[in-house]
Design a protein around this motif. Structure first.
Motif, PDB file in Angstrom:
ATOM      1  N   PHE A   3      56.027  30.341  25.488  1.00 15.01           N
ATOM      2  CA  PHE A   3      55.122  29.463  25.020  1.00 15.01           C
ATOM      3  C   PHE A   3      54.608  28.457  26.127  1.00 15.01           C
ATOM      4  N   VAL A   4      55.221  28.225  26.813  1.00 15.57           N
ATOM      5  CA  VAL A   4      54.845  27.259  28.188  1.00 15.57           C
ATOM      6  C   VAL A   4      53.959  28.310  28.872  1.00 15.57           C
ATOM      7  N   LEU A   9      48.388  29.427  30.614  1.00 15.08           N
ATOM      8  CA  LEU A   9      47.120  30.457  30.853  1.00 15.08           C
ATOM      9  C   LEU A   9      45.839  29.953  30.078  1.00 15.08           C
ATOM     10  N   LEU A  10      46.133  29.203  28.726  1.00 12.66           N
ATOM     11  CA  LEU A  10      45.164  28.814  27.972  1.00 12.66           C
ATOM     12  C   LEU A  10      44.359  27.553  28.911  1.00 12.66           C
ATOM     13  N   VAL A  14      40.471  27.348  29.913  1.00 14.59           N
ATOM     14  CA  VAL A  14      39.769  26.105  29.521  1.00 14.59           C
ATOM     15  C   VAL A  14      39.161  25.537  30.853  1.00 14.59           C
ATOM     16  N   VAL A  15      39.915  25.303  31.682  1.00 16.62           N
ATOM     17  CA  VAL A  15      39.272  24.522  33.127  1.00 16.62           C
ATOM     18  C   VAL A  15      38.423  25.619  33.566  1.00 16.62           C
ATOM     19  N   LEU A  16      38.548  26.732  33.848  1.00 15.71           N
ATOM     20  CA  LEU A  16      37.619  27.584  34.416  1.00 15.71           C
ATOM     21  C   LEU A  16      36.303  27.753  33.446  1.00 15.71           C
ATOM     22  N   LEU A  47      46.488  24.511  38.794  1.00 14.25           N
ATOM     23  CA  LEU A  47      47.343  25.307  37.596  1.00 14.25           C
ATOM     24  C   LEU A  47      47.923  26.621  37.863  1.00 14.25           C
ATOM     25  N   SER A  48      46.936  27.346  38.506  1.00 12.93           N
ATOM     26  CA  SER A  48      47.394  28.666  38.734  1.00 12.93           C
ATOM     27  C   SER A  48      48.502  28.935  39.807  1.00 12.93           C
TER      28      SER A  48
END
Length: 73
Positions: A3-4, A9-10, A14-16, A47-48
């Motif tokens: 889940f984390v 990844l979500l 969203v930021v992209l 984040l990546s």
């Protein structure tokens, strides 16, 4: 743990997408839009990297284990 990783990844997607929106919008003031787009892309990179380090930490701690193709098949 799944889940984390899925949540991270979500958030990256969203930021992209928000960086793409900032890129396609007409700039209201000359310097505002490129700065917002650059911040969004920098956040995506952060984040990546954080996700990569989290996966390495989880593997090291034994929370996740790699599953691959069995040898000989």
């Amino acid at each position: 743990m799944k889940f984390v990783i899925l949540l991270a990844l979500l958030a990256i997607v969203v930021v992209l997408a928000s960086a793409g929106v900032f890129m396609l919008r007409r700039p209201g003031s000359e310097g505002a839009q490129p700065k917002r787009m650059a911040r969004a892309l920098a956040l995506r990179v952060g984040l990546s990297v954080m996700l990569f380090l989290l996966v390495l930490l989880a593997w090291q701690m034994g929370w996740i284990e790699p599953r691959g193709i069995p040898v000989g098949h």
